[in-house]
Design an enzyme around this catalytic site. Structure first.
Site, mmCIF file in Angstrom:
data_model
loop_
_atom_site.group_PDB
_atom_site.id
_atom_site.type_symbol
_atom_site.label_atom_id
_atom_site.label_comp_id
_atom_site.label_asym_id
_atom_site.label_seq_id
_atom_site.Cartn_x
_atom_site.Cartn_y
_atom_site.Cartn_z
ATOM 1 N N TYR A 257 2.912 0.591 11.045
ATOM 2 C CA TYR A 257 2.009 1.049 9.587
ATOM 3 C C TYR A 257 2.376 -0.700 8.921
ATOM 4 O O TYR A 257 0.823 -1.029 8.822
ATOM 5 C CB TYR A 257 3.182 2.075 8.419
ATOM 6 C CG TYR A 257 2.770 1.592 7.436
ATOM 7 C CD1 TYR A 257 1.786 2.994 7.028
ATOM 8 C CD2 TYR A 257 3.181 0.658 6.199
ATOM 9 C CE1 TYR A 257 1.586 2.598 5.078
ATOM 10 C CE2 TYR A 257 2.766 1.375 4.894
ATOM 11 C CZ TYR A 257 1.753 1.592 4.911
ATOM 12 O OH TYR A 257 1.650 2.633 3.072
ATOM 13 N N LYS B 253 -1.225 -1.751 8.461
ATOM 14 C CA LYS B 253 -1.883 -2.468 7.175
ATOM 15 C C LYS B 253 -1.917 -4.273 7.190
ATOM 16 O O LYS B 253 -2.923 -5.027 6.267
ATOM 17 C CB LYS B 253 -0.753 -2.661 6.316
ATOM 18 C CG LYS B 253 -0.550 -0.984 5.677
ATOM 19 C CD LYS B 253 -1.919 -0.462 5.011
ATOM 20 C CE LYS B 253 -1.106 1.076 4.486
ATOM 21 N NZ LYS B 253 -2.361 1.657 4.210
HETATM 22 P P1 NAP Z 1 0.138 9.974 -0.065
HETATM 23 O O1 NAP Z 1 0.590 10.821 -1.680
HETATM 24 O O2 NAP Z 1 1.238 10.406 0.593
HETATM 25 O O3 NAP Z 1 -1.142 10.311 -0.263
HETATM 26 C C1 NAP Z 1 -2.120 10.049 0.877
HETATM 27 C C2 NAP Z 1 -3.157 10.963 1.304
HETATM 28 O O4 NAP Z 1 -3.983 10.973 2.002
HETATM 29 C C3 NAP Z 1 -2.717 13.004 1.237
HETATM 30 O O5 NAP Z 1 -3.416 13.480 -0.199
HETATM 31 C C4 NAP Z 1 -2.738 13.185 2.170
HETATM 32 O O6 NAP Z 1 -3.273 14.483 2.843
HETATM 33 C C5 NAP Z 1 -4.039 11.889 2.803
HETATM 34 N N1 NAP Z 1 -4.554 11.712 4.226
HETATM 35 C C6 NAP Z 1 -3.695 11.895 5.255
HETATM 36 N N2 NAP Z 1 -4.564 11.452 6.401
HETATM 37 C C7 NAP Z 1 -5.561 11.855 6.248
HETATM 38 C C8 NAP Z 1 -7.214 11.670 7.020
HETATM 39 N N3 NAP Z 1 -6.968 11.393 8.535
HETATM 40 N N4 NAP Z 1 -7.890 12.052 6.206
HETATM 41 C C9 NAP Z 1 -8.033 11.985 4.949
HETATM 42 N N5 NAP Z 1 -7.286 12.336 4.412
HETATM 43 C C10 NAP Z 1 -5.603 12.097 4.909
HETATM 44 O O7 NAP Z 1 0.275 8.519 -0.340
HETATM 45 P P2 NAP Z 1 0.592 7.676 -1.275
HETATM 46 O O8 NAP Z 1 1.581 7.088 -1.891
HETATM 47 O O9 NAP Z 1 -0.611 7.774 -2.463
HETATM 48 O O10 NAP Z 1 -0.833 6.419 -0.311
HETATM 49 C C11 NAP Z 1 -2.214 6.149 -0.463
HETATM 50 C C12 NAP Z 1 -3.053 4.710 0.158
HETATM 51 O O11 NAP Z 1 -1.911 3.669 -0.109
HETATM 52 C C13 NAP Z 1 -2.045 5.400 1.585
HETATM 53 O O12 NAP Z 1 -3.072 3.966 2.241
HETATM 54 C C14 NAP Z 1 -0.586 4.540 1.586
HETATM 55 O O13 NAP Z 1 0.025 3.565 2.662
HETATM 56 C C15 NAP Z 1 -1.244 2.193 0.513
HETATM 57 N N6 NAP Z 1 0.661 2.183 0.163
HETATM 58 C C16 NAP Z 1 1.155 3.063 -0.393
HETATM 59 C C17 NAP Z 1 2.226 2.411 -0.949
HETATM 60 C C18 NAP Z 1 3.723 3.581 -1.928
HETATM 61 O O14 NAP Z 1 4.606 2.779 -1.838
HETATM 62 N N7 NAP Z 1 3.681 4.503 -2.516
HETATM 63 C C19 NAP Z 1 2.935 1.320 -0.594
HETATM 64 C C20 NAP Z 1 1.540 0.649 -0.168
HETATM 65 C C21 NAP Z 1 0.431 0.915 -0.520
HETATM 66 P P3 NAP Z 1 -2.016 14.958 3.294
HETATM 67 O O15 NAP Z 1 -1.514 15.359 2.317
HETATM 68 O O16 NAP Z 1 -2.716 16.385 3.947
HETATM 69 O O17 NAP Z 1 -1.316 14.353 4.880
#
Ligand code: NAP
Length: 255
Positions: free
Chosen positions: A156, A160
């Site tokens: 990851y 990133k």
């Molecule tokens: P999340 O709640 O897990 O949501 C991610 C979404 O992406 C889910 O709906 C998932 O679908 C979808 N997804 C996964 N693989 C995919 C694919 N191959 N094609 C299309 N859609 C796909 O994550 P989040 O926390 O909102 O994170 C969103 C972004 O922010 C990510 O890039 C994450 O790495 C980044 N981020 C998050 C945090 C944090 O603390 N939350 C911190 C830093 C960065 P499914 O549910 O069906 O798998």
């Protein structure tokens, strides 16, 4: 929600069924954009689309695996036909497959790099055509504080950090076509991704939130809307002189 603009900008937000992607889709619709809500399963996008349309915005659900070249090509064609040629792209879809290096399986590496890096590449390549034609565009890639290194996240963190180099390169290549390309790097944000990480670590999520909040300058963790607000600025017309930047949205300095 009253749309501020009534232009015909079409934005694509990937992984927008929930979490940061859903909040971003809702926010960009509030900014007046038509929003393509993209996720693996279009049915999962219903709540996001309903929230937007109930507030008077314009959105439609689309399914695509961002790591699959054929599906990406097809979904951008469908979006163009159904709601308009996209000139704003938020590469948000993401997964985690955490493990220490000695235990990390090939599949765990490939899956994470595939969704984040290959996914952002495929989506950006498909959308840039419309940006070049329009002479205007905005791309925002979701990086993370984990890009600076995080135990158990070699895959990851590499993805990133890779997205940051990708962002700067696209900013250089697409700037002459009126496009800006930036990365937003969230810190700990309350979503299903962080909730699942707590479960995997055997930690109560509320306790994890309290522990994280105590280490953050503003003494709270992030909410999806905090990240969406930053993305809203970077996709706005007024942000046209901000490009190739990585904006850490983490409640304090992180580097
Ligand atoms: P999340 O709640 O897990 O949501 C991610 C979404 O992406 C889910 O709906 C998932 O679908 C979808 N997804 C996964 N693989 C995919 C694919 N191959 N094609 C299309 N859609 C796909 O994550 P989040 O926390 O909102 O994170 C969103 C972004 O922010 C990510 O890039 C994450 O790495 C980044 N981020 C998050 C945090 C944090 O603390 N939350 C911190 C830093 C960065 P499914 O549910 O069906 O798998």
């Amino acid at each position: 929600m009253t749309p501020l603009l009534t232009d015909t900008t079409t934005a694509v937000v990937t992984g927008a069924a929930r979490g940061i992607g859903a909040a971003t889709a809702i926010r960009l619709a509030g900014d007046g954009m038509r929003v393509a809500v993209v996720d693996l399963d279009a049915a999962d996008c219903a709540a996001t689309v309903e929230a937007i349309t109930a507030a008077g915005g314009h959105a439609a659900a689309f399914d695509a695996d961002v790591a699959d070249a054929e599906q990406v090509a097809r979904v951008i064609e469908r979006i163009t036909e159904e709601i308009g040629a996209p000139t704003v792209l938020v590469n948000n879809a993401g997964i985690t497959r955490d493990n220490l290096l000695f235990k990390m399986a090939d599949e765990e590496w490939d899956a994470v790099v595939g969704v984040h890096l290959r996914g952002a590449f495929l989506m950006s390549r498909a959308v840039q055509k419309h940006i070049v034609e329009a002479g205007w565009g905005r791309i925002v890639n979701l990086s993370s504080t984990s890009a600076l290194g995080n135990r158990g996240q070699a895959n990851y963190a590499a993805a990133k950090a890779g997205l940051q180099g990708f962002t700067k390169t696209l900013a250089i290549e697409l700037g002459r076509f009126g496009a800006t390309v930036n990365a937003v790097a969230p810190g700990f944000t309350v979503t299903e991704m962080t909730a699942a990480a707590a479960v995997r670590a055997g930690v109560d999520f509320e306790e994890a939130i309290a522990t994280m909040a105590a280490q953050i300058a503003v003494r709270r963790v992030g909410q999806p809307e905090d990240i969406a607000n930053a993305i809203s600025f970077l996709t706005s017309r007024g942000a046209g002189f901000v490009s190739g930047q990585v904006l850490y949205v983490a409640g304090g300095p992180v580097a």
